[in-house]
Design a protein around this motif. Structure first.
Motif: not given
Ligand code: ADP
Ligand code: 5GP
Length: 246
Positions: A70-79
């Motif tokens: 998901s977009r949220d999970e992708f963002q978590r990985m970026i962070d």
């Protein structure tokens, strides 16, 4: 020492620093076809499975072609700084290579193949300048359009968008070590295999047999310096017609 891959054998002290191969191409050039053949022909080479926020297509499975998240999970990985590189493609979908890919390859003593776009390739080259980059090109615009139509996956609007994007991507050709013009499929497979084998041979540091010298010569034909004029002609074939305003 494994003479071809340049890696150390299990039990020796030096750490295997996985040679990284980057492959980029405008959509429809034949990259997936060539990569699939390369992985069958060359041992000790792992395909890096990327993370993406786009939805699976056709027969694609989670963990095979991509990890679909998901977009949220992708963002978590970026962070959490878990990506070696990542990029947004077509303005909507996120794609990224996890840092764990290199760690895993190092642990297993294998080389890694990254199928990533030009933005991702640029980021990898900044972090790993020794990575070997290969750009696959169609012989000209007409052939690319024909392949996109005959693949039968995209509607007319998507095909037109891919052709416009292709020109922008091809403009980055001189950032790559090798350019492979995918005209005859069998010849292209042989050239791609030669590039990987020649890079391994160059890392082995030992004298080459005549056959190995032939492999290096075949790979050298795809070196940027030896193919620049042909690439310029391909790029010209993508130029918008005068006065089109494109
Ligand atoms: P990409 O992964 O770059 O988007 P594909 O591997 O899906 O491209 O190839 C696009 C289409 O062109 C497919 O239908 C494939 O079978 C075909 N194709 C690939 N290479 C060649 C080639 N050298 N000659 C003719 N057709 C090709
Ligand atoms: P597709 O959605 O058609 O599978 O891929 C679209 C594009 O995304 C291709 O050019 C492919 O090389 C690129 N791509 C796939 N994985 C990654 C990735 O991890 N990072 C980047 N930057 N591009 C990727």
């Amino acid at each position: 020492m494994n003479s071809e891959s340049g890696m150390t054998s299990p039990g020796t002290s030096a750490v295997h620093k996985p040679p990284v191969y980057i492959i980029s191409a405008p959509s429809g050039s034949g990259k997936s076809t060539l990569v699939a053949k390369l992985l069958q022909l060359v041992p000790n080479l792992d395909f890096s499975i990327s993370y993406t926020t786009r939805l699976p297509r056709g027969t694609e499975e989670n963990g095979k072609e991509y990890f679909f998240i998901s977009r949220d999970e992708f963002q978590r990985m970026i962070d959490a700084d878990e990506f070696l590189e990542h990029a947004v493609l077509y303005g909507i979908d996120f794609y990224g290579t996890a840092r764990t890919v290199l760690r895993e390859a190092e642990r297993k003593g294998r080389d890694v193949l990254l199928d990533i776009d030009v933005q991702g390739a640029k980021q990898i080259k900044q972090k790993l300048p020794e990575a070997v980059s290969i750009f696959i090109l169609p012989p000209d615009r007409k052939t690319l359009e024909w392949r996109l139509r005959h693949r039968g996956e995209d509607n007319d609007q998507v095909i037109q968008r891919r052709l416009v994007t292709a020109r922008r991507e091809i403009e980055n050709y001189d950032k790559y070590n090798y350019i492979l013009i995918n005209d005859d499929l069998q010849e292209s497979v042989e050239s791609l295999e030669a590039i990987v084998r020649a890079e391994r041979l160059s890392r082995s540091g030992r004298p080459l047999t005549d056959e190995e010298k032939g492999t290096v010569a075949l790979a050298d034909r795809c070196r940027l310096a030896n193919i620049r004029d042909r690439v310029r002609r391909i790029l010209d074939s993508f130029s918008p017609p005068e006065g089109s305003g494109a």
